[in-house]
Design an enzyme around this catalytic site. Structure first.
Site, PDB file in Angstrom:
ATOM      1  N   SER A  79      48.889 -20.342  32.569  1.00 11.24           N
ATOM      2  CA  SER A  79      50.093 -19.537  32.098  1.00 11.24           C
ATOM      3  C   SER A  79      50.186 -18.301  32.279  1.00 11.24           C
ATOM      4  CB  SER A  79      50.443 -19.806  30.557  1.00 11.24           C
ATOM      5  OG  SER A  79      51.942 -19.663  30.035  1.00 11.24           O
ATOM      6  N   ASP A 191      54.756 -25.266  31.476  1.00 11.01           N
ATOM      7  CA  ASP A 191      53.297 -24.127  30.868  1.00 11.01           C
ATOM      8  C   ASP A 191      51.884 -24.839  30.767  1.00 11.01           C
ATOM      9  OD1 ASP A 191      52.201 -22.214  29.586  1.00 11.01           O
ATOM     10  OD2 ASP A 191      53.207 -22.561  27.736  1.00 11.01           O
TER      11      ASP A 191
END
Length: 312
Positions: A79, A191
């Site tokens: 991320s 993500d």
């Protein structure tokens, strides 16, 4: 009639805008078998975790480690941690990373859109990363690098270690309902923090003797600050993610938790404070890191006189 024509055009534009390009060529990110790095000296890995804008703290951690002469051989990120990890893997030192961090703002990284299943397209982030790494694919970066992402269809964890660096990082940073997920070889990716909050086990598989994990999740920060309110308790509100985080951290040698301030995911207004928090936390960990490196060096087999040979 004119009204229906306008609505039809808007609908068509929305359909086109919400259908991202499918990155499926030879340069598209992919997961290849991990080949561990070998060396007669202790190999150090940095595993940089997710945390939105608190990811600026990763820059401060690298700054403090470099000042102490502790340089990572292997880098993995998830991320927001994937953004810093990619730039560091490409050869940017702490000074360069800090300059980039200070200069960057929302206008550089965020390309807002009115259409699609998110309100940030993600191409600006992709272009920023590729520009900063000289458009080099993952396998051509200066350091071995891997980035964690999540396959949207089934929630499977995927580790990209080949192909387009910017697209891989974009996939890892595509927080659901915020970023429109990129399509890679026919699959949407979101993500990396959902399945791999901090890619410690990946860094270990890449050959690291010492893995330094940097946890900028709010749950860790809240515990460190002694302000772990029930409303913020990840253990209760998101138990699966917490278990995955603990699963990764259980094999880390050193865990650094910068005392960042709570900010919104895309709020760049406190980045200098986050960088400073990373520096402070890393400096506190340096004596432990040095002791650990000394112990590992004594335990390494086939030790050579030079002690500095490594090959990818």
């Amino acid at each position: 009639m004119r009204k229906w024509w306008v609505l039809a055009v808007v609908a068509l534009l929305a359909a086109c805008a919400s259908r991202p390009s499918d990155y499926n060529g030879a340069s598209a990110p992919r997961a290849a078998p991990i080949v561990p790095l070998k060396s007669d000296r202790p190999l150090i890995a940095l595993a940089l975790g997710s945390g939105g804008s608190r990811g600026f703290a990763h820059v401060g951690v690298i700054k403090a480690l470099e000042e102490a002469g502790i340089i990572a051989d292997i880098v993995a990120g998830s991320s927001s941690g994937a953004v810093v990890a990619a730039l560091y893997a490409a050869g940017h030192d702490a000074k360069s990373l800090e300059e980039l961090a200070v200069a960057v703002d929302g206008n550089t990284l965020l390309d807002f859109t009115l259409f699609g299943n998110g309100w940030v397209l993600g191409e600006a982030l992709q272009d920023f990363v590729n520009g900063a790494v000289g458009s080099k694919p993952i396998e051509k970066l200066a350091r071995p690098f891997a980035v964690a992402a999540t396959r949207a269809r089934d929630g499977a964890r995927v580790i990209f270690n080949r192909g387009d660096t910017g697209v891989a990082v974009r996939a890892s940073a595509s927080v659901p309902r915020v970023f429109i997920p990129p399509v890679i070889r026919g699959e949407e990716y979101i993500d990396g923090g959902l399945t791999t909050p901090i890619p410690v086990r990946t860094a270990r598989a890449m050959g690291a003797d010492v893995v330094i994990a940097v946890d900028v999740s709010w749950s860790a920060v809240a515990r460190a600050n002694g302000a772990y309110a029930a409303s913020d308790d990840t253990t209760r509100s998101r138990p699966e993610r917490h278990q995955r985080l603990e699963h990764e951290l259980s094999v880390a040698d050193i865990v650094i938790v910068p005392r960042t301030e709570r900010t919104r995911m895309l709020d760049f207004g406190r980045k200098l404070e986050h960088i400073a928090a990373g520096e402070e936390a890393a400096r506190a960990a340096i004596p432990r890191i040095r002791d650990l490196l000394a112990r590992v060096q004594l335990e390494k087999p086939s030790r050579t006189l030079s002690g500095d040979s490594a090959s990818r």
